[in-house]
Structure formats: structure tokens, C-alpha cells
Design a protein around this motif. Structure first.
Motif, PDB file in Angstrom:
ATOM      1  N   LYS A 180     -15.228   7.763   6.948  1.00  0.00           N
ATOM      2  CA  LYS A 180     -16.062   7.375   5.807  1.00  0.00           C
ATOM      3  C   LYS A 180     -17.249   8.322   5.639  1.00  0.00           C
ATOM      4  CE  LYS A 180     -14.968   2.432   5.645  1.00  0.00           C
ATOM      5  NZ  LYS A 180     -15.493   1.042   5.781  1.00  0.00           N
ATOM      6  N   ASP A 217     -16.727  -1.714  12.013  1.00  0.00           N
ATOM      7  CA  ASP A 217     -15.687  -0.705  11.786  1.00  0.00           C
ATOM      8  C   ASP A 217     -15.417   0.072  13.066  1.00  0.00           C
ATOM      9  OD1 ASP A 217     -15.113  -1.254   9.164  1.00  0.00           O
ATOM     10  OD2 ASP A 217     -16.497   0.232   8.340  1.00  0.00           O
ATOM     11  N   LEU A 247      -8.615  -0.371   0.871  1.00  0.00           N
ATOM     12  CA  LEU A 247      -9.647  -0.357   1.903  1.00  0.00           C
ATOM     13  C   LEU A 247      -9.997  -1.747   2.411  1.00  0.00           C
ATOM     14  CD1 LEU A 247     -12.058   2.383   0.520  1.00  0.00           C
ATOM     15  CD2 LEU A 247     -10.291   2.593   2.257  1.00  0.00           C
ATOM     16  N   SER A 248      -9.464  -2.784   1.793  1.00  0.00           N
ATOM     17  CA  SER A 248      -9.670  -4.140   2.304  1.00  0.00           C
ATOM     18  C   SER A 248      -8.561  -4.560   3.261  1.00  0.00           C
ATOM     19  CB  SER A 248      -9.746  -5.132   1.134  1.00  0.00           C
ATOM     20  OG  SER A 248      -8.540  -5.116   0.375  1.00  0.00           O
ATOM     21  N   SER A 249      -7.635  -3.658   3.576  1.00  0.00           N
ATOM     22  CA  SER A 249      -6.543  -3.959   4.504  1.00  0.00           C
ATOM     23  C   SER A 249      -7.021  -3.786   5.942  1.00  0.00           C
ATOM     24  CB  SER A 249      -5.345  -3.051   4.214  1.00  0.00           C
ATOM     25  OG  SER A 249      -4.950  -3.152   2.862  1.00  0.00           O
ATOM     26  N   SER A 274       0.820  -1.215   0.000  1.00  0.00           N
ATOM     27  CA  SER A 274       0.000   0.000   0.000  1.00  0.00           C
ATOM     28  C   SER A 274       0.851   1.260   0.000  1.00  0.00           C
ATOM     29  CB  SER A 274      -0.922  -0.004   1.222  1.00  0.00           C
ATOM     30  OG  SER A 274      -0.173  -0.125   2.418  1.00  0.00           O
ATOM     31  N   GLN A 308      -6.409   1.277   6.493  1.00  0.00           N
ATOM     32  CA  GLN A 308      -7.624   1.890   5.932  1.00  0.00           C
ATOM     33  C   GLN A 308      -7.718   3.365   6.315  1.00  0.00           C
ATOM     34  OE1 GLN A 308     -11.529  -0.073   5.986  1.00  0.00           O
ATOM     35  NE2 GLN A 308     -10.516  -1.887   6.806  1.00  0.00           N
ATOM     36  N   TYR A 309      -7.410   3.670   7.568  1.00  0.00           N
ATOM     37  CA  TYR A 309      -7.527   5.062   8.014  1.00  0.00           C
ATOM     38  C   TYR A 309      -6.552   5.961   7.264  1.00  0.00           C
ATOM     39  CZ  TYR A 309      -7.882   9.084  11.102  1.00  0.00           C
ATOM     40  OH  TYR A 309      -8.068  10.348  11.592  1.00  0.00           O
ATOM     41  N   LEU A 325     -12.800   4.980  11.766  1.00  0.00           N
ATOM     42  CA  LEU A 325     -13.054   4.673  10.356  1.00  0.00           C
ATOM     43  C   LEU A 325     -14.440   5.147   9.944  1.00  0.00           C
ATOM     44  CD1 LEU A 325     -11.618   1.090   9.657  1.00  0.00           C
ATOM     45  CD2 LEU A 325     -10.653   3.296   9.065  1.00  0.00           C
TER      46      LEU A 325
END
Length: 760
Positions: free
Chosen positions: A341, A333, A295-297, A257, A302-303, A337
Motif C-alpha cells: 500500500k 494489516d 480490497l475488502s477481501s 475476483s 488483497q495482495y 500489505l
């Protein structure tokens, strides 16, 4: 040794025991097994934070052992304690020099690396020549280690590194055939270039292409360093930017990433120098899938991605334009997060997807997490302001939430409803009675201030507005400043709307009296004076000013400044992109980044260009050997006595050579000058005294004068200072008679300055 046996080493040991074991290992230890075991125990204690520095001389003696594993542990010990033993480090230098010329490249690299970790002059001096040889070593492992050592040498002694030509040798390593050497050279040059006192590191198109050649064979960290260095390439032609972008766009498919975010950062940077709209749109389209994949990590990754996405979609709205569903929150979540989002969902909301976003926000408003529910309710109101066709649906959703009678939900709904009234004036005022029914649920300052604004703004449409305001004003003196300001303005609006109402008159008089007489906040008090004067002079003009038509609010305030956004995107993937602040604002010594103006820069980017000045590092003081200039006896006397007369009141400087006052009358005048409390009639009149009656002698209460004790102590201190100054003067000289008129003028001038400047 197995992992279970290594765990036994992590036990706190005593210095004497380790020293005895090292001495015992010198005999009958053919394979150095005993010595190796003792060193492992010592390293384990260092890892646990135990001080092993008393064993310095004992451990250093093991450096002559030809076993690589022992050398590694000894060098690790030296890295930990070498800088704290400057008086004993000379014992190790011969071993350093010997290992730098060893046949084993690992030992050569280990020796030069350890020397770079010890910033002591004697070690740095011994390392300089060895580092020069290691940079040209035939083994790439030694060269890549030596490249990092140059950066450490620069941090220790920048001038030595520059004079020794090490920066130029690093530059030559940029075209090394080994990719690892190239990436380490780039990392070292980047670290040097990021220093405030470092050399400027820039790339041309030829070197940038060479670096991209080594990109495929480098490790993940090496790729990040090479990609990040492309920010130092400034395209002079749009074709150069397009060529580099096409070469690195494939890196967005990388599994790491950090590599993906760094690649996106470089592409966003290069797009500022492109004029091919089709290519720009193609790159933006390619950015979406890699960002969605990140975003699948895990939640932490993700943040980081979400904070960077929030910046990217503000600068390039076409990225992720149709992927709003990806940012719908999941039940498991973490709260940070979910909040991130929500912000992105609002940014991506438009007329086509407003219904889906609103339905999702309504679900969030029924969650159990209070902060998340507040953010969701506020997002519904912001959605109504941003997307006009969805405003009716958002209002209906807010009314349903108000009917729930949940305190924090109702308060957030009222806060956003106030903004909706300003965004769409004259359309949704019919819901005001519903809002007024929930006054008892308001206990937060922001919500209460919003409701008070609504009552004051629409007092002509609310029949019992004076009664509602009377209830709200009851606790005026105990309310926070935010609520007091809202109550003050709303009471004035109520009086203007209903000037014939006795309740409104009494209410505004009571609020203005409290504000101007019992409130300490200067902003609130000044506004009260202003309103009172307006109403007293001309109520009609006051109505035109207070009830002036307000501009409709927009969502432009939610957007970050374009120039600041371009600057922040140069730090994508770093801590600055998470804080949404430039690193130089929270990291000491960090240097800022900026877009450089060239003929290839887009006109829109050029208009919003933000320049970052490179800090000027103060030059060291120049020291000249030998005695300084000799002052003449006459100049020394003049300097000493002019310094003295600044204290005694000669501020006008009318005499070229001030003389010592001899007669007692003039000494008395000097004492009066230093003690202005002795003769009050000489004190100048306060120039602001006439303002006391501006608001009906409101400022009658003035501060009391100083007590006699404080005056006497001040006079005693000034007399001591005067005596010390006079004692420091040279021997008596024949003095010229001073003109009393001029001296009295200087005394008066000093009194005025002291009264105004010191407040005596």
C-alpha cells in the motif's frame, strides 16, 4: 455413511489384510457393501500417501462391478498407479473399452478421463478411437470431458493428436450449443497453444463473439478461460476492439475476483487498439470501483490485487486517481500489505493530495515495525522529490524524525536527504550541520556512504570537513566496498576544495595508497589509480572532472519501461503480475505474450512494442535405414593422420597429405613442441609485460613458475597421449621427407598458441 464413520477409514492398513478382505467380499456380498468398504479404506490410504500399488490386480478385478461408486474408486486407483504398472495395464483395457460404450454418460466420461491420465502407449492407442467418438457424443458431459482429454493426449503424443485430427475437432467444439463444452474446448486449446511445440491458437472476430455468447451460462472457471482466450484475438479495426470491450465490461461487476481481474486484463489489452479517447476514459473510470471492492477481501486476495493495481496505475494513471485514501494502512494489516500500500500511495501522490499522504506517512514513521518505518521514512523523501510544492513540508518532517535519535530512522532520513540535495541543488544545504551531528548513529553501509557523499560534495561549506573525513577514514580497510568507494571519492573532492590544507593532502595520499596497494577489489583499485593519475598530471582538470555539475535526479527511474509494462499487463491476475516478471523468466517451458502490430494499434503502443520470439524447437534427428556411406582407404588414412597431427603441432596445414616422421631428429623436435617447458628460449614474450611499470612497477610480484614435479608430470601425460595416438595409426607407409624449415615454423606457431591460449 456419516462423516464420523468415514474418519475411521483413515488408518494405516496392511496390504495382506486388504487383499484378504477383497477375496472375502467376492462371496455373500449381494449389494457390494463389503467391497465398497474395502475400497474406501484403500483410497483413504492412498490419500495419506501409503503405497497401495501391490493391490493392483486385486482392485482391477472390481472394475466389472456395475455399481458407479465402486467404479469411481477403482478408476481413482488407476489414476494413481496406472502409469507405474505398464506390464499389467493391459488387464484393464477391455474394461476401459466396455465402459466407453456404456449407457451411463458418467461412466463413459469416467472411462475416457481415466485413460487420458495413463500416458502409456498401449493405453493411448486404445483411447484414440474412443476419444473420437466421445468428442461427438450426444451428452454434453461426455463432450466436455473429452475436450480436456485431447489436451492430455497432446501432452503425451503431440504428433498423434495432430495426425488424428483432434485439434480440428476441438476447434469445432468452440461453437457447441453447450457453454460448458465451449469453455472446456477453449481451455484445452489454450493449453495446447501455450506449449512451445504446440499449434498456434488464434481467434477471429466471429469466433470471439460466439465465445462471448457462452460467457453468461458458463461457470466462473469457464468465464475465466473464455475471457483469457480473447488475448488471442488481434483486432484489425478499432471498431472490433470497441465492440468486444463494450460486451465484456459488465463482467467487472462479477463477485469472483479472478473474473474481475481477467476482465480488466482484457480491457487493458483492447485499449491498445482503440482511438476513441472518451471510451478509454470511460473504461478507466469503470475500473476503479471493482478494484476497490476486491480490497475488502482476505489479505491474500488483497495482495494479489495490490500488485496488479501497481502495474495498472503506472500504465493508466487515471484509474484510482482520486482514491488514495483507500490505500491507507490499517492497524491489523499484515506487513506485506502495508508495504504494498505504501508503494501505491506514493504512485498516486500529487499536489492535491500530498498533504494527506504526508500526514499519513508521518504516522507510519512512529510504528514499531522496523521494516515498515524504514519504508515510510524513505517514502517521505521520495514524495519530496516527486511533488515539488510538498518538498518543504517533507524536509521539516525528516528533521523531526532525525531529532528522535532512533538509529534506523536517522539512517533512512540521511539516505533520502542525499537524493533531495541532488533534486533541489542549493536549496536545503542549511540542514547539513544537523546531519553531521548524527555521525555516531550511522552503522549501515548505505547510510554511511550517503553521509560521506554529503560531506565530500559540500566540503567547501563544512568548516571541519577535513576533521570529519579523518575520523571516517580511520576504519577504511575494514569498511564495505560501498563505503570505501564513497570515502575515496569524498577524499579527492576534499583535496580539490582544500588543496592548501595539510590534513587534506595527507588524507588523500593515505587513502590512495591504501586503495592501490592494500585493496583487492579491482573496481576500487582501478578508481584509485585513475584519481592518482588525474591529480598527478593536472589537478585543475581533475577538479573539473570530479566536481562536474550533476544532473538533477527525477522520478522517471521509478517508472517501469512502457513496453515491458504493456507486456506484463498481458499477464495480469497471474503469478507474473505478483512477481512483476514475465512467466517465461521463472517458469520452464512458458511462452511469452506480446502486443501484435496491426493497423488498429495505437502509435504510442507501437513505438514501445516488445517482440517475443517463439522458441525454435529442435527437430528430431533424421534416421536413414541401411548402411552408411563407405569411405575410401585413402580418405580414412588422411582423416586419421590429420587428427593426429593436430596434437603433434602441424597447425598450418601446408602439406596436403601429412606423412609420418621417421628420423630421430624430427621426433625430438615434435617432443619439444609438445613440451614447451623443455626450451624456455622458444616461449614467446608476454605482450602485456610492458604494462608492469605503468603505475610505478606496481606489478613487480609475478606468479612463480611451475615446479619441476608438475612439469615432469605434464610431460609424461603428453608423451602417453602421443604414444596412444601413434598406436591408433594404420600400418607404416612410405613417408615423404618433410621440409625441416616448414616443420619448425609449425612448431613455433603451436608454441605461440599454446602459450597464449593455455597459459602454460
Amino acid at each position: 455413511m456419516s462423516q464420523g464413520q468415514d474418519a475411521k477409514l483413515f488408518q494405516r492398513g496392511k496390504i495382506q489384510e486388504f487383499r484378504a478382505e477383497l477375496l472375502a467380499a467376492e462371496s455373500k456380498d449381494k449389494k457390494f457393501a463389503k467391497r465398497k468398504m474395502v475400497l474406501k479404506k484403500i483410497v483413504a490410504n492412498i490419500t495419506m500417501g501409503n503405497d497401495m500399488s501391490p493391490l493392483f490386480t486385486d482392485v482391477v478385478q472390481c472394475l466389472g462391478t456395475p455399481l458407479l461408486e465402486i467404479k469411481k474408486m477403482v478408476y481413482l486407483f488407476l489414476v494413481s498407479y496406472g502409469r507405474s504398472k505398464p506390464d499389467q495395464i493391459h488387464l484393464v483395457i477391455p474394461s476401459f473399452l466396455q465402459d466407453c460404450n456404456d449407457r451411463n454418460p458418467v461412466i463413459r466420461a469416467l472411462a475416457i478421463r481415466t485413460m487420458s491420465y495413463i500416458p502409456i502407449p498401449v493405453v493411448t492407442e486404445a483411447m484414440t478411437e474412443q476419444l473420437r467418438h466421445c468428442l461427438k457424443d450426444k451428452d454434453p458431459y461426455v463432450r466436455k470431458t473429452a475436450a480436456i482429454c485431447v489436451a492430455k493426449l497432446y501432452a503425451t503424443d503431440p504428433r498423434k493428436a495432430e495426425r488424428g485430427g483432434f485439434v480440428e475437432m476441438l476447434r469445432d467444439l468452440l461453437v457447441d450449443p453447450n457453454a460448458t463444452v465451449v469453455s472446456n474446448a477453449v481451455a484445452a486449446l489454450s493449453e495446447i497453444g501455450d506449449r512451445q511445440d504446440g499449434v498456434t491458437f488464434k481467434l477471429n472476430f466471429h469466433i470471439a463473439n460466439k465465445l462471448l455468447t457462452a460467457l453468461g451460462e458458463s461457470s466462473e472457471w469457464g468465464q475465466i478461460y473464455i475471457l483469457d482466450s480473447l488475448l488471442r484475438f488481434v483486432p484489425d479495426d478499432t471498431k472490433d476492439a470497441e465492440i468486444l470491450a463494450e460486451r465484456i465490461i459488465v463482467q467487472m461487476q462479477h463477485a469472483n475476483s479472478a473474473v474481475v481481474l481477467t476482465t480488466i486484463k482484457i480491457l487493458l489489452y483492447l485499449m491498445n487498439y482503440m482511438d476513441n479517447r472518451k471510451l478509454v476514459d470511460h473504461i478507466c473510470k469503470k475500473m476503479g470501483p471493482p478494484l476497490v471492492t476486491i480490497l475488502s477481501s482476505g489479505p491474500e486476495v488483497q495482495y494479489v490485487a495490490l500488485r496488479n493495481i501497481l502495474l495498472i496505475i503506472q500504465r493508466r494513471p487515471t484509474v484510482l486517481r482520486n482514491d488514495v485514501k483507500v490505500f491507507f494502512c490499517k492497524y491489523n494489516d499484515p506487513i506485506y500489505l502495508k508495504l504494498a500500500k505504501l508503494e501505491i500511495m506514493y504512485r498516486l501522490a500529487r499536489e492535491e493530495n500530498a498533504r494527506e499522504v504526508l500526514a499519513e506517512l508521518e504516522e507510519y514513521a512512529s510504528e514499531v515495525d522496523v521494516d515498515f518505518v524504514r519504508k515510510a521514512v524513505r517514502s517521505i523523501g521520495r514524495l519530496a522529490i516527486k511533488v515539488k510544492p510538498a518538498a518543504d513540508s517533507c524536509i521539516q518532517s525528516l528533521l523531526k524524525l532525525i531529532e528522535s535519535k532512533v538509529s534506523y530512522v536517522v539512517q533512512e532520513a540521511i539516505i533520502v536527504t542525499k537524493d533531495i540535495f541532488r533534486r533541489y541543488p542549493g536549496q536545503y544545504e542549511g540542514i547539513i550541520p544537523t546531519l553531521c551531528e548524527n555521525l555516531d548513529l550511522l552503522d549501515e553501509p548505505e547510510a554511511k556512504a550517503a553521509m560521506i557523499w554529503i560531506i565530500g560534495q559540500f566540503a567547501n561549506r563544512i568548516d571541519n570537513a577535513d576533521e570529519l573525513m579523518d575520523d571516517l577514514v580511520y576504519s577504511f580497510l575494514e569498511e564495505p566496498t560501498e563505503v570505501q568507494l564513497a570515502l575515496l571519492t569524498a577524499s579527492v573532492k576534499l583535496f580539490i576544495y582544500k588543496s592548501s590544507s595539510e590534513t587534506a593532502k595527507q588524507l588523500v595520499h593515505k587513502v590512495l595508497k591504501w586503495t592501490t596497494e592494500e585493496i583487492d577489489n579491482p573496481d576500487l583499485r582501478d578508481r584509485g589509480f585513475m584519481y592518482w593519475r588525474l591529480l598527478a598530471i593536472n589537478p585543475a582538470v581533475a577538479g573539473e572532472i570530479v566536481l562536474v555539475e550533476k544532473p538533477a535526479i527525477t522520478t522517471d527511474s521509478d517508472r517501469m519501461d512502457r513496453g515491458a509494462l504493456d507486456q506484463l499487463l498481458l499477464h495480469a491476475g497471474t503469478l507474473g503480475s505478483i512477481y512483476h516478471k514475465n512467466p517465461e523468466t521463472f517458469i520452464r517451458g512458458a511462452t511469452g505474450r506480446q502486443l501484435v502490430d496491426t493497423p488498429a494499434l495505437n502509435p504510442t503502443s507501437r513505438q514501445m512494442l516488445v517482440t517475443v520470439a517463439r522458441p525454435n524447437v529442435p527437430t528430431p534427428p533424421v534416421k536413414v535405414s541401411g548402411p552408411g556411406p563407405v569411405e575410401s582407404h585413402r580418405e580414412k588414412k588422411a582423416l586419421m593422420r590429420s587428427d593426429t597431427l593436430v596434437e603433434t603441432g602441424n597447425l598450418l596445414g601446408e602439406d596436403n597429405q601429412p606423412n609420418v616422421v621417421e628420423d630421430e631428429e624430427e621426433e625430438g623436435e615434435e617432443e619439444e613442441a609438445l613440451n614447451p617447458h623443455v626450451k624456455p628460449e622458444q616461449v614467446s614474450q608476454d605482450p602485456y609485460a610492458g604494462l608492469d611499470s605503468a603505475f610505478g612497477n606496481y606489478g613487480d610480484k609475478v606468479d612463480e613458475p611451475q615446479s619441476a614435479t608438475s612439469q615432469v608430470s605434464l610431460e609424461g601425460e603428453l608423451q602417453q597421449i602421443q604414444q596412444q595416438r601413434q598406436q591408433s595409426l594404420p600400418g607404416p607407409e612410405p613417408a615423404k621427407p618433410r621440409k625441416n624449415a616448414k616443420f619448425r615454423q609449425s612448431i613455433a606457431a603451436f608454441n605461440q598458441i599454446s602459450q597464449l591460449g593455455l597459459g602454460l
